[in-house]
Design a protein around this motif. Sequence first.
Motif, PDB file in Angstrom:
ATOM      1  N   ALA A   1      56.947  38.667 124.551  1.00  0.00           N
ATOM      2  CA  ALA A   1      58.204  39.147 123.958  1.00  0.00           C
ATOM      3  C   ALA A   1      58.092  39.068 122.444  1.00  0.00           C
ATOM      4  O   ALA A   1      57.299  38.289 121.897  1.00  0.00           O
ATOM      5  N   THR A   2      58.902  39.875 121.747  1.00  0.00           N
ATOM      6  CA  THR A   2      58.892  39.882 120.280  1.00  0.00           C
ATOM      7  C   THR A   2      60.307  40.083 119.772  1.00  0.00           C
ATOM      8  O   THR A   2      61.215  40.495 120.519  1.00  0.00           O
ATOM      9  N   ASP A   3      60.476  39.772 118.500  1.00  0.00           N
ATOM     10  CA  ASP A   3      61.792  40.003 117.894  1.00  0.00           C
ATOM     11  C   ASP A   3      62.113  41.485 117.919  1.00  0.00           C
ATOM     12  O   ASP A   3      61.231  42.341 117.734  1.00  0.00           O
ATOM     13  N   THR A   4      63.358  41.802 118.135  1.00  0.00           N
ATOM     14  CA  THR A   4      63.783  43.204 118.115  1.00  0.00           C
ATOM     15  C   THR A   4      64.234  43.590 116.716  1.00  0.00           C
ATOM     16  O   THR A   4      64.821  42.782 115.977  1.00  0.00           O
ATOM     17  N   ASN A   5      63.927  44.799 116.332  1.00  0.00           N
ATOM     18  CA  ASN A   5      64.330  45.380 115.048  1.00  0.00           C
ATOM     19  C   ASN A   5      63.964  44.503 113.856  1.00  0.00           C
ATOM     20  O   ASN A   5      64.808  44.134 113.025  1.00  0.00           O
ATOM     21  N   PRO A   6      62.699  44.113 113.722  1.00  0.00           N
ATOM     22  CA  PRO A   6      62.333  43.318 112.546  1.00  0.00           C
ATOM     23  C   PRO A   6      62.408  44.160 111.280  1.00  0.00           C
ATOM     24  O   PRO A   6      62.286  45.397 111.311  1.00  0.00           O
ATOM     25  N   ARG A   7      62.630  43.503 110.142  1.00  0.00           N
ATOM     26  CA  ARG A   7      62.679  44.195 108.858  1.00  0.00           C
ATOM     27  C   ARG A   7      61.311  44.140 108.185  1.00  0.00           C
ATOM     28  O   ARG A   7      60.496  43.286 108.486  1.00  0.00           O
ATOM     29  N   VAL A   8      61.110  45.062 107.233  1.00  0.00           N
ATOM     30  CA  VAL A   8      59.870  45.103 106.483  1.00  0.00           C
ATOM     31  C   VAL A   8      59.649  43.760 105.793  1.00  0.00           C
ATOM     32  O   VAL A   8      60.595  43.190 105.219  1.00  0.00           O
ATOM     33  N   SER A   9      58.411  43.268 105.857  1.00  0.00           N
ATOM     34  CA  SER A   9      57.978  42.013 105.239  1.00  0.00           C
ATOM     35  C   SER A   9      58.600  40.782 105.883  1.00  0.00           C
ATOM     36  O   SER A   9      58.463  39.671 105.368  1.00  0.00           O
ATOM     37  N   GLU A  10      59.275  40.967 106.994  1.00  0.00           N
ATOM     38  CA  GLU A  10      59.857  39.819 107.685  1.00  0.00           C
ATOM     39  C   GLU A  10      58.896  39.340 108.770  1.00  0.00           C
ATOM     40  O   GLU A  10      58.307  40.132 109.504  1.00  0.00           O
ATOM     41  N   ASP A  11      58.698  38.007 108.842  1.00  0.00           N
ATOM     42  CA  ASP A  11      57.850  37.462 109.900  1.00  0.00           C
ATOM     43  C   ASP A  11      58.451  37.771 111.259  1.00  0.00           C
ATOM     44  O   ASP A  11      59.687  37.737 111.431  1.00  0.00           O
ATOM     45  N   ILE A  12      57.563  38.076 112.195  1.00  0.00           N
ATOM     46  CA  ILE A  12      58.021  38.294 113.560  1.00  0.00           C
ATOM     47  C   ILE A  12      57.339  37.280 114.470  1.00  0.00           C
ATOM     48  O   ILE A  12      56.253  36.786 114.168  1.00  0.00           O
ATOM     49  N   THR A  13      57.969  36.995 115.569  1.00  0.00           N
ATOM     50  CA  THR A  13      57.447  36.033 116.538  1.00  0.00           C
ATOM     51  C   THR A  13      57.008  36.747 117.806  1.00  0.00           C
ATOM     52  O   THR A  13      57.775  37.546 118.366  1.00  0.00           O
ATOM     53  N   LEU A  14      55.763  36.475 118.225  1.00  0.00           N
ATOM     54  CA  LEU A  14      55.246  36.998 119.486  1.00  0.00           C
ATOM     55  C   LEU A  14      55.190  35.837 120.469  1.00  0.00           C
ATOM     56  O   LEU A  14      54.602  34.791 120.189  1.00  0.00           O
ATOM     57  N   ASP A  15      55.782  36.012 121.606  1.00  0.00           N
ATOM     58  CA  ASP A  15      55.934  34.930 122.574  1.00  0.00           C
ATOM     59  C   ASP A  15      55.292  35.342 123.905  1.00  0.00           C
ATOM     60  O   ASP A  15      55.753  36.272 124.562  1.00  0.00           O
ATOM     61  N   SER A  16      54.200  34.619 124.277  1.00  0.00           N
ATOM     62  CA  SER A  16      53.484  34.959 125.518  1.00  0.00           C
ATOM     63  C   SER A  16      53.805  33.991 126.651  1.00  0.00           C
ATOM     64  O   SER A  16      53.058  33.930 127.636  1.00  0.00           O
ATOM     65  N   THR A  17      54.859  33.251 126.534  1.00  0.00           N
ATOM     66  CA  THR A  17      55.168  32.267 127.579  1.00  0.00           C
ATOM     67  C   THR A  17      55.468  32.921 128.919  1.00  0.00           C
ATOM     68  O   THR A  17      55.430  32.246 129.961  1.00  0.00           O
ATOM     69  N   ALA A  18      55.737  34.194 128.931  1.00  0.00           N
ATOM     70  CA  ALA A  18      55.988  34.882 130.204  1.00  0.00           C
ATOM     71  C   ALA A  18      54.697  35.257 130.931  1.00  0.00           C
ATOM     72  O   ALA A  18      54.735  35.714 132.073  1.00  0.00           O
ATOM     73  N   THR A  19      53.556  35.073 130.256  1.00  0.00           N
ATOM     74  CA  THR A  19      52.273  35.321 130.921  1.00  0.00           C
ATOM     75  C   THR A  19      52.072  34.297 132.037  1.00  0.00           C
ATOM     76  O   THR A  19      52.331  33.105 131.842  1.00  0.00           O
TER      77      THR A  19
END
Length: 245
Positions: free
Chosen positions: A216-234
């Motif tokens: 999963a990832t953050d929805t609608n991230p802004r330019v230059s904003e850190d985003i989080t990728l979450d693989s806990t659903a694997t």
Amino acid sequence: YEVELTVTDDRGDTNTTNVSVDVREPPEATFEDNGPVLTFEELVLNSTATTDDDGEILYDGSGPLGLGSGWVLNNNLVSSGETFTTEFEEPGTYEVGHLAADDVGAFDVVTRNITVKNRAPNVRLDVSTEETRVEEPVVSEPVTFDARDSFDVDGEIEAYDWVVDGESVDANATYVQTFDEPGAYDVELTITDDRGATNTTGTTVEVREAPSADFATDTNPRVSEDITLDSTATTDDDGEIVSTK
């Protein structure tokens, strides 16, 4: 034995001579062997039970006729001595014999047929996958079964018979199989040489489900904003996730 000879000429004169003849018993040749043997297995011949009641067994050819005790293979004198060791590259029936000669040149020969058996082929089976997880291939991953290192020291391999999970499959020295379901699969290989001898080996392959990748990832991230990728659903139903990339 005493032998006397008297000769008479045409005038009636005579002369006599005598000679003693010592008649000896010849030796009694016999030998032991460890036959039948396989190809390339040592055949050991031993003549220590050979006897000569009134003389001496000679092995160095020093008797009156130049004879020495030794060993005969296919009608050829091949070795001297009380024992003889040899091996055969081809299966079959071979005539071997022992020549016993004594100190007055008397001799005896005994022969017998020795059976040399075909040696079974040597079977070698290697298992590999593209990811080299030999012990734990996953569903739908090709698994290679390789018997090309199998060999036959006294002939040639003529047939490779594969049985996978109880079913015969048509293949030669290598076989590639994919498994649609997880589980334990038995693989058996029988090789046959050009004289009908066989050898069998087998292995069990544990096939596992591949992990189910999800994130999963953050929805609608802004330019230059850190985003989080979450693989806990694997998930991995029959194992443990040890790394993600």
